[in-house]
Design a protein around this motif. Structure first.
Motif, PDB file in Angstrom:
ATOM      1  N   ASP A 264       0.833  -1.206   0.000  1.00 49.57           N
ATOM      2  CA  ASP A 264       0.000   0.000   0.000  1.00 49.57           C
ATOM      3  C   ASP A 264       0.869   1.259   0.000  1.00 49.57           C
ATOM      4  OD1 ASP A 264      -2.182  -1.692   0.182  1.00 49.57           O
ATOM      5  OD2 ASP A 264      -2.305  -1.547   2.369  1.00 49.57           O
ATOM      6  N   ARG A 265       1.895   1.260   0.846  1.00 49.38           N
ATOM      7  CA  ARG A 265       2.800   2.415   0.884  1.00 49.38           C
ATOM      8  C   ARG A 265       3.484   2.600  -0.464  1.00 49.38           C
ATOM      9  NH1 ARG A 265       6.586   0.276   5.116  1.00 49.38           N
ATOM     10  NH2 ARG A 265       7.916   1.992   4.382  1.00 49.38           N
ATOM     11  N   TRP A 266       3.872   1.475  -1.069  1.00 49.79           N
ATOM     12  CA  TRP A 266       4.569   1.528  -2.359  1.00 49.79           C
ATOM     13  C   TRP A 266       3.682   2.113  -3.450  1.00 49.79           C
ATOM     14  CZ3 TRP A 266       3.186  -1.581  -6.674  1.00 49.79           C
ATOM     15  CH2 TRP A 266       4.050  -1.440  -7.787  1.00 49.79           C
ATOM     16  N   ILE A 267       2.429   1.642  -3.562  1.00 51.75           N
ATOM     17  CA  ILE A 267       1.584   2.117  -4.662  1.00 51.75           C
ATOM     18  C   ILE A 267       1.210   3.583  -4.463  1.00 51.75           C
ATOM     19  CG2 ILE A 267      -0.677   1.476  -3.711  1.00 51.75           C
ATOM     20  CD1 ILE A 267       0.517   1.166  -7.388  1.00 51.75           C
ATOM     21  N   LEU A 268       1.009   4.020  -3.224  1.00 57.98           N
ATOM     22  CA  LEU A 268       0.718   5.439  -2.989  1.00 57.98           C
ATOM     23  C   LEU A 268       1.926   6.304  -3.342  1.00 57.98           C
ATOM     24  CD1 LEU A 268      -1.259   5.249   0.385  1.00 57.98           C
ATOM     25  CD2 LEU A 268      -2.176   5.833  -1.861  1.00 57.98           C
ATOM     26  N   ILE A 383       5.319  10.231  -0.666  1.00 58.50           N
ATOM     27  CA  ILE A 383       6.528   9.711  -1.299  1.00 58.50           C
ATOM     28  C   ILE A 383       7.321   8.913  -0.262  1.00 58.50           C
ATOM     29  CG2 ILE A 383       8.623  10.274  -2.569  1.00 58.50           C
ATOM     30  CD1 ILE A 383       6.043  11.020  -4.033  1.00 58.50           C
ATOM     31  N   ASP A 384       7.547   7.646  -0.552  1.00 61.69           N
ATOM     32  CA  ASP A 384       8.163   6.743   0.420  1.00 61.69           C
ATOM     33  C   ASP A 384       9.319   5.997  -0.259  1.00 61.69           C
ATOM     34  OD1 ASP A 384       8.776   4.730   2.265  1.00 61.69           O
ATOM     35  OD2 ASP A 384       6.693   4.557   2.946  1.00 61.69           O
ATOM     36  N   ALA A 385      10.509   6.564  -0.172  1.00 61.11           N
ATOM     37  CA  ALA A 385      11.675   5.979  -0.843  1.00 61.11           C
ATOM     38  C   ALA A 385      12.005   4.602  -0.283  1.00 61.11           C
ATOM     39  CB  ALA A 385      12.874   6.909  -0.698  1.00 61.11           C
ATOM     40  N   GLU A 386      11.806   4.433   1.017  1.00 60.37           N
ATOM     41  CA  GLU A 386      12.111   3.146   1.654  1.00 60.37           C
ATOM     42  C   GLU A 386      11.205   2.052   1.110  1.00 60.37           C
ATOM     43  OE1 GLU A 386      11.814   1.086   6.071  1.00 60.37           O
ATOM     44  OE2 GLU A 386      11.957   3.271   5.924  1.00 60.37           O
ATOM     45  N   ALA A 387       9.904   2.351   0.986  1.00 61.80           N
ATOM     46  CA  ALA A 387       8.960   1.357   0.462  1.00 61.80           C
ATOM     47  C   ALA A 387       9.273   1.032  -0.998  1.00 61.80           C
ATOM     48  CB  ALA A 387       7.530   1.878   0.588  1.00 61.80           C
ATOM     49  N   GLU A 388       9.644   2.037  -1.765  1.00 59.86           N
ATOM     50  CA  GLU A 388       9.949   1.795  -3.179  1.00 59.86           C
ATOM     51  C   GLU A 388      11.192   0.930  -3.327  1.00 59.86           C
ATOM     52  OE1 GLU A 388       9.548   4.742  -6.165  1.00 59.86           O
ATOM     53  OE2 GLU A 388       8.250   6.030  -4.960  1.00 59.86           O
ATOM     54  N   LYS A 389      12.212   1.185  -2.500  1.00 57.94           N
ATOM     55  CA  LYS A 389      13.441   0.386  -2.557  1.00 57.94           C
ATOM     56  C   LYS A 389      13.164  -1.059  -2.160  1.00 57.94           C
ATOM     57  CE  LYS A 389      18.171   0.166  -0.751  1.00 57.94           C
ATOM     58  NZ  LYS A 389      19.155   0.784   0.173  1.00 57.94           N
ATOM     59  N   ALA A 390      12.391  -1.241  -1.097  1.00 63.74           N
ATOM     60  CA  ALA A 390      12.074  -2.593  -0.632  1.00 63.74           C
ATOM     61  C   ALA A 390      11.269  -3.360  -1.679  1.00 63.74           C
ATOM     62  CB  ALA A 390      11.300  -2.521   0.686  1.00 63.74           C
ATOM     63  N   MET A 391      10.254  -2.717  -2.227  1.00 61.93           N
ATOM     64  CA  MET A 391       9.418  -3.384  -3.233  1.00 61.93           C
ATOM     65  C   MET A 391      10.217  -3.686  -4.497  1.00 61.93           C
ATOM     66  SD  MET A 391       6.381  -4.337  -2.490  1.00 61.93           S
ATOM     67  CE  MET A 391       5.948  -4.664  -4.192  1.00 61.93           C
ATOM     68  N   ALA A 392      11.169  -2.821  -4.843  1.00 62.85           N
ATOM     69  CA  ALA A 392      11.981  -3.057  -6.043  1.00 62.85           C
ATOM     70  C   ALA A 392      12.742  -4.375  -5.908  1.00 62.85           C
ATOM     71  CB  ALA A 392      12.945  -1.900  -6.266  1.00 62.85           C
ATOM     72  N   LEU A 393      13.304  -4.643  -4.712  1.00 58.77           N
ATOM     73  CA  LEU A 393      14.039  -5.891  -4.504  1.00 58.77           C
ATOM     74  C   LEU A 393      13.096  -7.096  -4.568  1.00 58.77           C
ATOM     75  CD1 LEU A 393      16.524  -7.537  -3.796  1.00 58.77           C
ATOM     76  CD2 LEU A 393      16.086  -7.049  -1.381  1.00 58.77           C
ATOM     77  N   LEU A 394      11.970  -7.012  -3.871  1.00 55.59           N
ATOM     78  CA  LEU A 394      11.024  -8.126  -3.867  1.00 55.59           C
ATOM     79  C   LEU A 394      10.503  -8.414  -5.276  1.00 55.59           C
ATOM     80  CD1 LEU A 394       9.023  -7.169  -0.640  1.00 55.59           C
ATOM     81  CD2 LEU A 394      10.786  -8.930  -0.863  1.00 55.59           C
ATOM     82  N   ALA A 426      20.584  -6.371   5.456  1.00 64.41           N
ATOM     83  CA  ALA A 426      19.311  -5.665   5.267  1.00 64.41           C
ATOM     84  C   ALA A 426      18.454  -6.368   4.208  1.00 64.41           C
ATOM     85  CB  ALA A 426      19.568  -4.219   4.855  1.00 64.41           C
ATOM     86  N   ASN A 427      19.068  -6.790   3.114  1.00 64.67           N
ATOM     87  CA  ASN A 427      18.316  -7.490   2.066  1.00 64.67           C
ATOM     88  C   ASN A 427      17.814  -8.835   2.557  1.00 64.67           C
ATOM     89  OD1 ASN A 427      18.686  -5.447   0.218  1.00 64.67           O
ATOM     90  ND2 ASN A 427      20.460  -6.391  -0.770  1.00 64.67           N
ATOM     91  N   ARG A 428      18.643  -9.522   3.327  1.00 59.33           N
ATOM     92  CA  ARG A 428      18.239 -10.831   3.845  1.00 59.33           C
ATOM     93  C   ARG A 428      17.067 -10.681   4.820  1.00 59.33           C
ATOM     94  NH1 ARG A 428      22.865 -11.968   4.945  1.00 59.33           N
ATOM     95  NH2 ARG A 428      22.831 -11.882   7.229  1.00 59.33           N
ATOM     96  N   ALA A 429      17.138  -9.672   5.659  1.00 57.21           N
ATOM     97  CA  ALA A 429      16.052  -9.429   6.619  1.00 57.21           C
ATOM     98  C   ALA A 429      14.754  -9.073   5.902  1.00 57.21           C
ATOM     99  CB  ALA A 429      16.451  -8.315   7.584  1.00 57.21           C
TER     100      ALA A 429
END
Length: 547
Positions: A264-268, A383-394, A426-429
């Motif tokens: 949800d954070r990512w799409i917003l 705008i949530d850079a953290e959510a975008e970075k996390a979703m990009a990896l997933l 961080a990526n593993r977590a």
């Protein structure tokens, strides 16, 4: 452009304001038998010659009309009620932006400036946006004489081959043009709709280039309209019981204070990044960039990812408080994103967006029509850079699994095992935390996350930065049959590469062929080398499994 404009406006010459056509503004000049001229704005004409008093019955009106560009040069103020002093005139003159084709900048734009300065003592606008011209798919200007005109109504409503031929013949098109119509449209033109046609023109309106109108491109954006409709239907079917006012109240304190899921954070965040891109593109008159930003967001991010990510939550029964809250927030995000996306799309696709917007749940007090809502503005709090970075990896991990499944022709219905090696803590977590998301989207029955180590037995690999994604093939595919298939594909690719190499080694071909043809062959050669490398690697992996 400024220098050319100054030259045109300071070195102008008189031009003949009359034309010999049967339509247009009749010149308001009457002649008596003695040749005197009487001019009047009275539609009934003068009562008598103002020089010799010859009666009206003896007066003859000039048979010519005003030149088209003389009449249309009055457009900036005549459309606002001039010569009367109207509210519209006081409010809207002078305007801000004039949009027109580059081929009539002197015929029309210059004349509007002349008329504005003469009658209003002010220039009618300060900015001129020169749009592209619509030409046929071969780059030729459309002409009834050439028989290559594409009627917008035929694209909107569709047209049979017979009706296209009859229209061309009635317009006097030559026989070769009629034959070309039969060749290009053997099945006629399919019904594409006004929204698809509008979006096509916007998406192709790159500055400095003409728009080559090819019907398959319009059909492609008709599929986009279908995608919008189907995605909206899915959303509306899953918004039962959603309270828009309650959701709006929850967001009043800012999205970071609301229990939103990562998706949800990512799409917003992606929504408001898209709003920012569209806003910037429109301010710079980059209409095509704005259209492409919306297209990419709606199809690739909202439809292909967010809706799929939201399905498990939307389909849950929400019996406990936590599940009910999570479902309500996902419903709210889906409704908010859909409503905002419709407002973003409305200038490009006005009909489908109005229909959908009317049905989307909105907070009380919303306007009665999308036409009178505010155009979206980017909100930095979303705008949530953290959510975008996390979703990009997933998403990268999921895409890697999907690519490997496709490469080895594993059925989408088959459940597989995946191992992910990530060196960074961080990526593993992150992968551990959202393991279930990867499993759902990759259709995996098991996802193991570990540090870097030896590749799992019977696996194939795809690398994403420092992350290695392994798909376990053992027990999933027939290794011998798959090896045989890859070896067959390798032979075909090698044969094709040899043919391209012979072409490029032929000095006569390289010297005589058009540059774009040679460049295309070189690109093909590069692609074939990469494909052969992938096939050899795949065969090697399978060989290791057999060993």
């Amino acid at each position: 452009f400024v220098k050319v404009w100054e030259h045109w406006m300071t070195n102008i010459r008189d031009w003949n304001v009359s034309r010999q056509l049967w339509w247009g503004h009749r010149i308001p000049a009457w002649y008596c038998p003695d040749g005197h001229v009487t001019v009047t704005s009275d539609p009934a004409g003068p009562r008598a010659c103002e020089v010799c008093a010859s009666p009206a019955a003896q007066l003859t009106q000039d048979p010519d009309i005003f030149d088209t560009w003389f009449s249309s040069g009055l457009w900036p103020f005549s459309t606002l009620g001039w010569p009367d002093d109207t509210d519209d005139f006081r409010r809207y003159y002078p305007g801000s932006v004039m949009e027109t084709g580059y081929d009539i900048i002197f015929f029309w734009v210059a004349r509007m400036v002349m008329m504005g300065l003469h009658f209003m003592k002010k220039v009618p606008f300060r900015t001129v946006f020169l749009h592209a011209l619509v030409v046929d798919e071969d780059g030729q200007k459309m002409s009834k004489v050439k028989g290559n005109v594409v009627d917008p109504l035929d694209v909107i409503y569709g047209a049979s081959l017979d009706s296209l031929v009859k229209k061309a013949e009635s317009d006097g098109a030559p026989k070769d043009a009629v034959a070309n119509i039969k060749k290009k449209f053997p099945e006629g033109i399919p019904e594409c709709g006004a929204d698809a046609l509008r979006f096509t023109l916007a998406a192709l309106a790159a500055q400095g280039r003409n728009i080559r109108l090819a019907i398959p491109r319009v059909e492609g954006y008709r599929h986009f309209a279908n995608k919008i409709w189907n995605a909206s239907r899915f959303a509306l079917m899953n918004l039962a019981g959603f309270d828009a006012d309650r959701f709006a109240d929850n967001l009043n304190d800012g999205p970071q204070d609301v229990p939103l899921a990562l998706a949800d954070r990512w799409i917003l965040s992606r929504l408001h990044q898209t709003v920012r891109e569209v806003d910037a593109s429109l301010n710079e008159f980059k209409i095509n960039d704005a259209a492409q930003s919306i297209y990419k967001f709606f199809w690739n991010e909202l439809c292909d990812w967010y809706i799929e990510l939201a399905k498990p939550t939307l389909y849950s029964d929400g019996n406990d408080v936590e599940a009910a809250t999570r479902k309500r927030m996902t419903q709210g995000c889906l409704a908010l994103v859909l409503e905002t996306a419709m407002r973003l799309l409305h200038p490009f696709m006005p009909f489908i967006t109005e229909e959908i917007w009317q049905q989307v749940p909105k907070a009380s007090g919303a306007p009665q029509s999308i036409m009178i809502t505010l155009f979206p503005s980017p909100d930095p709090s979303f705008i949530d850079a953290e959510a975008e970075k996390a979703m990009a990896l997933l998403m990268d991990v999921v895409v890697a699994v999907r690519n490997l499944r496709s490469e080895y022709r594993i059925s989408p219905a088959a459940s597989v095992e995946v191992v992910v090696h990530a060196g960074e803590d961080a990526n593993r977590a992150l992968l551990e935390r959202y393991r279930s998301l990867v499993m759902e989207q990759a259709k995996a029955r098991r996802v193991e996350v570990a540090r870097r180590g030896e590749p799992p037995a019977g696996s194939v690999k795809q690398v994403i930065g420092e992350v290695e994604v392994y798909l376990i093939l053992e027990g999933v595919i027939d290794v011998a049959a798959e090896t045989a298939r890859l070896e067959k594909d390798l032979g075909k690719a090698q044969k094709e590469l040899d043919g391209v190499a012979r072409k490029l080694e032929n000095e006569s071909f390289v010297a005589r062929a058009p540059a774009e043809v040679v460049a295309k062959e070189r690109e093909r050669q590069t692609d074939l080398h990469a494909r052969i490398d992938r096939l050899r690697e795949g065969i090697s992996r399978l060989g290791a499994m057999k060993a």
